[in-house]
Scaffold this motif. Structure first.
Motif, PDB file in Angstrom:
ATOM      1  N   ARG A 184      -3.444  -9.564   3.149  1.00  0.00           N
ATOM      2  CA  ARG A 184      -2.010  -9.375   3.435  1.00  0.00           C
ATOM      3  C   ARG A 184      -1.658  -9.882   4.842  1.00  0.00           C
ATOM      4  O   ARG A 184      -0.500 -10.217   5.115  1.00  0.00           O
ATOM      5  CB  ARG A 184      -1.643  -7.897   3.317  1.00  0.00           C
ATOM      6  N   TYR A 196      -4.183   1.031  -2.736  1.00  0.00           N
ATOM      7  CA  TYR A 196      -3.691  -0.219  -3.301  1.00  0.00           C
ATOM      8  C   TYR A 196      -3.882  -0.194  -4.810  1.00  0.00           C
ATOM      9  O   TYR A 196      -4.716   0.553  -5.341  1.00  0.00           O
ATOM     10  CB  TYR A 196      -4.463  -1.414  -2.728  1.00  0.00           C
ATOM     11  N   GLU A 210      -6.201  -5.653   2.889  1.00  0.00           N
ATOM     12  CA  GLU A 210      -5.537  -5.566   4.191  1.00  0.00           C
ATOM     13  C   GLU A 210      -5.708  -6.872   4.970  1.00  0.00           C
ATOM     14  O   GLU A 210      -4.816  -7.287   5.725  1.00  0.00           O
ATOM     15  CB  GLU A 210      -6.083  -4.377   4.990  1.00  0.00           C
ATOM     16  N   PRO A 250       0.812  -1.228   0.000  1.00  0.00           N
ATOM     17  CA  PRO A 250       0.000   0.000   0.000  1.00  0.00           C
ATOM     18  C   PRO A 250       0.839   1.268   0.000  1.00  0.00           C
ATOM     19  O   PRO A 250       1.914   1.318   0.614  1.00  0.00           O
ATOM     20  CB  PRO A 250      -0.808  -0.116   1.299  1.00  0.00           C
TER      21      PRO A 250
END
Length: 731
Positions: free
Chosen positions: A70, A44, A67, A27
């Motif tokens: 990840r 992103y 998020e 990001p």
């Protein structure tokens, strides 16, 4: 959709490819400075990842947040279920574990999603969404387009549930009469013209738009009004060389037709346009703007107007009826051929047909609204009292005061006049003012000529305005006197009456004999008025004082009688007994309280229940300090300074007032003690009534307190007198 069954469908987790893409998508951090500090925003390459599958006829779409992915999370944040056959969709929030009905663009996404247009889905998933939904696009855009379409159809169905009953009512609207367009042109739109060709020698002929023929003209002038020599209609001359395109003002027109529920009142606007060079072929336009439906007894059912509905379509929309106190001008011509049948049934008891016979233009909806509140309007209309009908429609609320016996079915009793006076009212086309004079004539038994009454009406003078002099002069004498003063002094009638009334008030104030004709019918009114102003000094106070003396003639005589009893001067304070009414009024104005302006104090003084005195400092005897209200035995009922207040210094003044009470106790006569006994009884009765009624003070420093408690606290009874009374009773 059965929610439990939906949750049993195959779970869609993030694929290995999706997890790798998310892990590689580092990001970007952007820092913005704002008034509340630094704000950090993430972005992103792909703000959202999606998978989809068609299971058991449902389209299931899983949404994954980068998020979460990840951090190793493979579970979907949201799951969308679509049933195309039923046109339904619903979303399950996996994080909060609750169902949502919002579209995909309205879900509670993280902030970075709103700023990104890139949302990843495999090509197979993209095509699967497009094929299932049958839209132009697949993927996220296809989902949103479908949901917007579903919402639009839901909204349309919801609106339809509201509008279907309206359309059902509108379906009973009859067709327009066959001659409607001709009627609009010749009757509804009242503006007509004569177009002529300018000539230095003067045009002799012109084209009349009403006659639709060449007619003779005499000395025409552009934009000058006149009448056509052939049809006698009012016209405006238009020079062909100067006129250009001519358009009439919008005209209101009404059409009343019978329908299933009763009758429908239709309101139209219209105009006529004459294009330059083609004045013989005008464009006549009319359009409907409002409909009001009434039952067979002329009671309102529903009203509609033509407008934009929910920013979606132009159509008939239900609205409220015209209210009787609406002051707009909705007058227009009413189509006449449908009225005879309506007048025989639905409008038979309204008086509208008779009103239309007397007047060319009317607002029928306003008329029926006023009629609903003032049913006596029917009697006025059927008696052809058109001016009274007009005034009632203009101001129905105040017009009710013109009725002497509102519940009476007789028109004569309703208006408070006799049959001959009714004929005069109709003959003179009299309104409310003329009626007021006829009612006065009936009450007094003194006849007046129509010319006299008409003059008073023209000058806007009603009987009540002459009340100050009618006990000494007849109306005819007043009529002649006013006109003579107008002629000799160059005054208007209103100025004469004001000057005359002020003059008599000041004369009364100066104790002149206002019942003497030489005084009340003075020849040089303005001169005598100005002379009295000089004598009285403050004109306004003198006029008000004169009015008070007329109601309470003994006030000043009483003060002269008690002056020696209650006046007293000590070391620091003095009690002053006023001599003139103006002094009390001036005291009230300077201290901003109601003494001098309230009738209750004058009434108490007149019957010797209490007196108003002034408490002053010896060092400033002319400066208002405290105002006292005392009873004849020296009991102090009230002591008030600016704005009805009391300050800390009143405690020192109260010591002086006790001293003053002792002194005057030796002066008070038996007559004053008799008045004091009655005053005490009246005061106690008043206090008892206040306590029963729970009278509360609503303004000032004492707001919210009971008035009786404040007055009781303020009360300073004369102990010397009470002791003397007790000894006398014991003996």
């Amino acid at each position: 959709m059965k929610k439990k069954e939906l949750l049993k469908l195959r779970t869609l987790n993030a694929t290995s490819k999706m997890m790798q893409m998310a892990d590689a998508d580092v990001p970007q951090r952007t820092v913005y400075k704002s008034w509340n500090g630094e704000q950090v925003y993430l972005s992103y390459e792909y703000s959202l990842y999606m998978r989809c599958q068609v299971v058991h006829g449902f389209l299931k779409v899983a949404f994954f947040l980068p998020e979460h992915m990840r951090a190793g999370g493979k579970k979907a944040a949201y799951e969308l279920y679509i049933d195309k056959e039923k046109g339904e969709f619903i979303t399950y929030d996996r994080i909060r574990q609750k169902w949502l009905t919002a579209k995909v663009d309205m879900l509670p996404w993280p902030g970075y999603i709103y700023g990104s247009k890139n949302k990843w889905i495999s090509p197979q998933g993209h095509d699967r969404i497009k094929k299932y939904l049958g839209g132009e696009h697949g993927g996220y855009q296809g989902l949103l387009e479908y949901q917007l379409k579903v919402r639009a159809e839901e909204l349309k169905r919801r609106h339809k549930r509201e509008t279907d009953p309206w359309d059902l009512e509108m379906a009973q609207t009859p067709k327009l009469p066959k001659d409607w367009k001709r009627w609009v042109d010749k009757v509804g739109i009242r503006e007509n013209y004569i177009f002529y060709q300018y000539s230095k020698k003067g045009a002799k002929t012109g084209y009349c738009t009403f006659c639709e023929k060449e007619v003779a003209v005499s000395k025409p002038r552009h934009n000058k009004t006149g009448r056509c020599m052939r049809c006698r209609h009012k016209i405006t001359y238009k020079s062909i060389g100067r006129a250009g395109t001519v358009v009439t003002e919008d005209a209101k027109m009404y059409l009343m037709q019978r329908c299933e529920d009763g009758f429908i009142l239709r309101e139209f606007n219209g105009y006529r346009r004459y294009r330059k060079g083609d004045y013989k072929n005008p464009e006549v336009s009319s359009w409907e703007i409002r409909r009001a439906i009434y039952d067979h007894n002329a009671n309102p059912i529903n009203a509609y107007y033509w407008g934009l509905y929910k920013l979606a379509e132009t159509r008939w929309i239900r609205t409220s009826f015209c209210v009787p106190n609406w002051y707009g001008d909705g007058r227009g011509r009413v189509y006449g051929k449908t009225l005879p049948t309506l007048g025989a049934r639905e409008l038979r008891r309204t008086g509208m047909i008779e009103t239309l016979q007397d007047r060319q233009k009317i607002d029928p909806e306003k008329y029926l609204a006023v009629y609903e509140r003032i049913p006596q309007l029917e009697q006025l209309a059927k008696a052809h009292l058109s001016v009274l009908v007009t005034e009632c429609m203009r101001d129905y609320y105040n017009f009710e005061k013109a009725f002497k016996n509102p519940q009476s079915g007789s028109l004569l009793k309703l208006l408070g006049i006799d049959s001959q006076q009714l004929k005069r009212l109709r003959k003179n086309r009299g309104g409310r003012k003329f009626l007021a004079w006829l009612q006065f004539e009936k009450a007094t038994g003194k006849c007046l000529t129509d010319e006299t009454v008409a003059w008073f009406c023209k000058e806007d003078i009603l009987p009540d305005r002459l009340r100050f002099i009618t006990d000494r002069m007849s109306v005819v004498q007043i009529f002649n006197y006013i006109r003579r003063q107008m002629r000799e002094n160059g005054m208007k009638s209103g100025e004469v009456l004001t000057t005359w009334s002020d003059y008599l008030s000041m004369a009364c104030r100066l104790k002149m004999d206002v019942n003497d004709a030489i005084i009340y019918r003075v020849r040089k009114l303005r001169q005598r008025h100005d002379e009295l102003v000089e004598l009285c000094g403050q004109k306004e106070l003198a006029i008000r004082a004169g009015e008070i003396l007329e109601k309470y003639p003994h006030v000043e005589d009483i003060y002269q009688e008690v002056k020696e009893v209650y006046g007293y001067t000590g070391e620091d304070y003095t009690v002053i007994v006023p001599s003139r009414i103006e002094e009390i009024m001036d005291e009230g104005e300077k201290l901003h309280h109601c003494v001098g302006s309230s009738d209750r104090y004058w009434e108490r003084i007149e019957r010797r229940e209490s007196y108003v005195l002034f408490l002053r400092r010896v060092s400033k005897p002319d400066a208002p300090y405290y105002t006292l209200e005392i009873e004849p035995d020296g009991t102090v009922r009230q002591k008030r300074t600016m704005y009805d207040r009391q300050k800390e210094d009143i405690k020192d003044a109260e010591k002086f007032l006790r001293e003053w009470q002792k002194v005057i106790s030796k002066r008070i006569t038996a007559k004053e003690r008799g008045f004091a006994e009655k005053s005490r009884i009246l005061r106690n009765q008043e206090f008892t009534q206040m306590r029963e009624n729970q009278v509360i003070i609503h303004t000032g420093d004492l707001r919210g307190q009971l008035l009786v408690d404040v007055l009781m606290k303020d009360l300073m009874e004369n102990k010397e007198e009470l002791a003397g009374t007790a000894l006398a009773d014991a003996a």
